[in-house]
Design an enzyme around this catalytic site. Structure first.
Site, mmCIF file in Angstrom:
data_model
loop_
_atom_site.group_PDB
_atom_site.id
_atom_site.type_symbol
_atom_site.label_atom_id
_atom_site.label_comp_id
_atom_site.label_asym_id
_atom_site.label_seq_id
_atom_site.Cartn_x
_atom_site.Cartn_y
_atom_site.Cartn_z
ATOM 1 N N ASP A 8 0.851 -1.185 0.000
ATOM 2 C CA ASP A 8 0.000 0.000 0.000
ATOM 3 C C ASP A 8 0.887 1.235 0.000
ATOM 4 O OD1 ASP A 8 -2.038 -1.793 0.176
ATOM 5 O OD2 ASP A 8 -2.780 -1.129 2.133
ATOM 6 N N ASP A 129 -15.279 -3.056 -1.490
ATOM 7 C CA ASP A 129 -14.874 -2.784 -0.112
ATOM 8 C C ASP A 129 -16.134 -2.559 0.700
ATOM 9 O OD1 ASP A 129 -12.274 -2.757 -1.183
ATOM 10 O OD2 ASP A 129 -12.400 -0.610 -1.562
#
Length: 239
Positions: A8, A129
């Site tokens: 990330d 998500d």
């Protein structure tokens, strides 16, 4: 089941968030390309990249770091975060990415997602998500009224390569993945489902693999913290 080590990206560094909170970022490596090489040297055959800044901005913000990773590593990589128009899709695929992940766009602009999925078969994934069963967008900052299953089923005939399902409450929390919800989604659609969020042990990976329907698992913090040994995990999963 394919294991995807996660990198990330925030401000050009490899970080991990806790439950998607940008204010709860921990920097694990200020050289993402070096981190990617370490994963590949350990045997990883895929990489999962996220442009966190891009997810909030709606456009790429960590392009230099992504390009450095692609230049340094011969394995395929997938990227999500800030990819919301065709020019950005084309840019990343031409730069060497194997797959782009569309999250916010999958909710807000399904015509666009279907268009690029047709243009680039098997190179477009949908990122779902969720908090509970409701989909969140724009870097997880906005909750929608759309359910996970409804969104996934809407793309059954679109030629999507995979669905990446993240339980936000589990992400970075080291509390185990939501195996039941992930398996239920995989049973509900024919698109391969990749689990994301919460993997904290080899046992978690065994549970996901034992479902027989989960196509892959993304692992982040557990690799950085040492809770999961990448070589052992790959051996467990048979690759």
């Amino acid at each position: 089941m394919i294991l995807y080590p996660a990198i990330d990206l925030k401000d050009g560094q490899a970080v991990r968030l806790l439950r998607g909170e940008m204010s709860a970022a921990t920097v694990f490596n200020d050289d993402p390309a070096a981190q990617a090489r370490a994963f590949v040297d350990a045997g990883a055959e895929w990489l999962h990249l996220v442009d966190l800044d891009g997810a909030f901005a709606g456009e790429p913000r960590n392009a230099r770091a992504v390009e450095a990773i692609l230049a340094a590593c011969p394995v395929p990589a997938q990227l999500g975060g800030g990819i919301r128009d065709r020019a950005t899709v084309e840019r990343w695929l031409s730069a060497g990415l194997r797959r782009v992940i569309l999250g916010t766009a999958a909710v807000e602009d399904p015509v666009f997602v279907r268009e690029v999925a047709r243009a680039y078969p098997r190179q477009v994934a949908v990122g779902i998500d969720a908090r509970g069963q409701k989909v969140a967008t724009r870097g997880w900052a906005e909750e929608t009224g759309t359910t996970v299953t409804d969104l996934a089923r809407a793309y059954e005939d679109a030629g999507i390569a995979a669905i990446i399902y993240t339980d936000i409450a589990r992400d970075g929390a080291m509390q185990g993945p939501n195996v039941e919800a992930t398996a239920a989604l995989a049973h509900a659609v024919s698109i391969p489902v990749i689990a994301s969020g919460g993997v904290s042990s080899l046992g978690d990976l065994e549970r996901l693999q034992a479902t027989g329907v989960v196509a892959g698992a993304i692992v982040g913090r557990a690799l950085y913290d040492g809770a999961v040994d990448l070589r052992a995990a790959l051996e467990l999963l048979g690759g």
